[in-house]
Design an enzyme around this catalytic site. Sequence first.
Site, PDB file in Angstrom:
ATOM      1  N   GLN A  11     104.300  57.374   8.988  1.00  0.00           N
ATOM      2  CA  GLN A  11     103.386  57.819  10.033  1.00  0.00           C
ATOM      3  C   GLN A  11     103.292  56.766  11.128  1.00  0.00           C
ATOM      4  O   GLN A  11     103.293  55.572  10.862  1.00  0.00           O
ATOM      5  CB  GLN A  11     102.006  58.047   9.411  1.00  0.00           C
ATOM      6  CG  GLN A  11     101.012  58.717  10.339  1.00  0.00           C
ATOM      7  CD  GLN A  11      99.753  59.137   9.591  1.00  0.00           C
ATOM      8  OE1 GLN A  11      99.783  59.331   8.389  1.00  0.00           O
ATOM      9  NE2 GLN A  11      98.649  59.285  10.306  1.00  0.00           N
ATOM     10  N   SER A  90     106.002  54.292   3.208  1.00  0.00           N
ATOM     11  CA  SER A  90     104.746  55.025   3.011  1.00  0.00           C
ATOM     12  C   SER A  90     105.010  56.524   2.924  1.00  0.00           C
ATOM     13  O   SER A  90     105.656  56.996   2.004  1.00  0.00           O
ATOM     14  CB  SER A  90     103.759  54.676   4.133  1.00  0.00           C
ATOM     15  OG  SER A  90     102.498  55.245   3.894  1.00  0.00           O
ATOM     16  N   LEU A  91     104.574  57.293   3.920  1.00  0.00           N
ATOM     17  CA  LEU A  91     104.821  58.730   3.951  1.00  0.00           C
ATOM     18  C   LEU A  91     106.300  59.050   3.765  1.00  0.00           C
ATOM     19  O   LEU A  91     106.669  60.035   3.106  1.00  0.00           O
ATOM     20  CB  LEU A  91     104.337  59.294   5.287  1.00  0.00           C
ATOM     21  CG  LEU A  91     104.757  60.729   5.618  1.00  0.00           C
ATOM     22  CD1 LEU A  91     104.070  61.716   4.699  1.00  0.00           C
ATOM     23  CD2 LEU A  91     104.463  61.037   7.082  1.00  0.00           C
ATOM     24  N   ARG A 115      97.718  65.252   1.153  1.00  0.00           N
ATOM     25  CA  ARG A 115      97.613  63.789   1.240  1.00  0.00           C
ATOM     26  C   ARG A 115      97.013  63.382   2.570  1.00  0.00           C
ATOM     27  O   ARG A 115      96.128  62.518   2.645  1.00  0.00           O
ATOM     28  CB  ARG A 115      99.006  63.179   1.061  1.00  0.00           C
ATOM     29  CG  ARG A 115      99.090  61.649   1.137  1.00  0.00           C
ATOM     30  CD  ARG A 115     100.562  61.238   0.977  1.00  0.00           C
ATOM     31  NE  ARG A 115     100.793  59.802   0.910  1.00  0.00           N
ATOM     32  CZ  ARG A 115     101.054  59.023   1.958  1.00  0.00           C
ATOM     33  NH1 ARG A 115     101.105  59.555   3.185  1.00  0.00           N
ATOM     34  NH2 ARG A 115     101.280  57.723   1.794  1.00  0.00           N
ATOM     35  N   HIS A 197      96.324  52.321   2.881  1.00  0.00           N
ATOM     36  CA  HIS A 197      96.857  51.361   1.911  1.00  0.00           C
ATOM     37  C   HIS A 197      95.868  50.219   1.625  1.00  0.00           C
ATOM     38  O   HIS A 197      96.269  49.065   1.490  1.00  0.00           O
ATOM     39  CB  HIS A 197      98.226  50.840   2.360  1.00  0.00           C
ATOM     40  CG  HIS A 197      99.228  51.935   2.511  1.00  0.00           C
ATOM     41  ND1 HIS A 197      99.722  52.639   1.429  1.00  0.00           N
ATOM     42  CD2 HIS A 197      99.793  52.493   3.614  1.00  0.00           C
ATOM     43  CE1 HIS A 197     100.553  53.577   1.872  1.00  0.00           C
ATOM     44  NE2 HIS A 197     100.613  53.514   3.179  1.00  0.00           N
ATOM     45  N   GLN A 246     100.199  54.571  -4.446  1.00  0.00           N
ATOM     46  CA  GLN A 246     100.740  54.202  -3.136  1.00  0.00           C
ATOM     47  C   GLN A 246      99.711  54.356  -2.023  1.00  0.00           C
ATOM     48  O   GLN A 246      99.690  53.588  -1.068  1.00  0.00           O
ATOM     49  CB  GLN A 246     101.978  55.071  -2.828  1.00  0.00           C
ATOM     50  CG  GLN A 246     102.733  54.651  -1.588  1.00  0.00           C
ATOM     51  CD  GLN A 246     103.086  55.835  -0.713  1.00  0.00           C
ATOM     52  OE1 GLN A 246     102.231  56.645  -0.368  1.00  0.00           O
ATOM     53  NE2 GLN A 246     104.348  55.933  -0.351  1.00  0.00           N
TER      54      GLN A 246
END
Length: 305
Positions: A11, A90-91, A115, A197, A246
């Site tokens: 993202q 991440s994503l 999410r 995060h 995560q």
Amino acid sequence: MGKTAFMFPGQGAQYVGMGKDFYDNFSDSRAVFETASRVLGFSMEEICFEENDKINMTEYTQAAMVTASIAILKQVEKAGIKPDVTAGLSLGEYCALITADVMSFEDAIMAVRQRGILMQDTVPLGQGAMAAVLAFDQEKIEKICDETEGIVTIANYNCPGQIVISGETEAVGRASESLKAAGAKRVVPLKVSGPFHSLMLKEAGEKLLDVLEPIVLKDPVIPYVSNTTAEYITNQSEVKALLGRQVYSSVRWQQSVEAMIADGVDTFIEIGPGKTLSGFMRKINRTCKTINIETTADLEKLSNI
């Protein structure tokens, strides 16, 4: 001959028009957008291709990024390039899971939609913040975060010289001042909708496990590297737990890339909007071959792999 890795951005790389030339020129790429629209019940084409505010709202951004990246992936695969390993920031890890055939596109797109909603709604706007710390020692950043009152931790180990911190707005502010006083070259506040995060999103990560619970996973056809552990994952048994963690754990991107290089990867192909990961690669290891595939014109680069 060295190994090849596919890597996918996270993202922040989104923009209006991403994936449009793939949509216009390739029926299988168009089908990815059409599938996303059908599964999610709103027009992915409108979000990705027409000026709108939703593209930068986390609940829409995440699904849009995965859709655009997988539409681009279709043409990389058709070019006959086969990865030995895959990873995503991440994503982007969900795109890696699709690439490794662990999760179907339909399941992944539904999961990242939820999410995004969970990550957006768990912490009220204004209570969390993130900042990029430039040109400062990793261990000193960790120490200052540990010593700062309130919740503030490292969110992203992106590359040498770029680490992102995340947590409570006031705690991130205090840590930022301490970091500058200790010699950090720059500490740049990020325009984000939440403290991604960080432990502030632990509730979101735990709720994501409920979303993932009914999804049927398969063992990876190629290994993927987990953001949470920076280790190769070769069976599906731990995937869901890692994806839950995560959300509120540090993204160990630099360590993930170093693990792939240690395994013999010398060619990295960034697939999706932007060139963020290619930029990180230049700071992690300049000797590796790195290309990005963002537009149809970029497909020509694959002939040199």
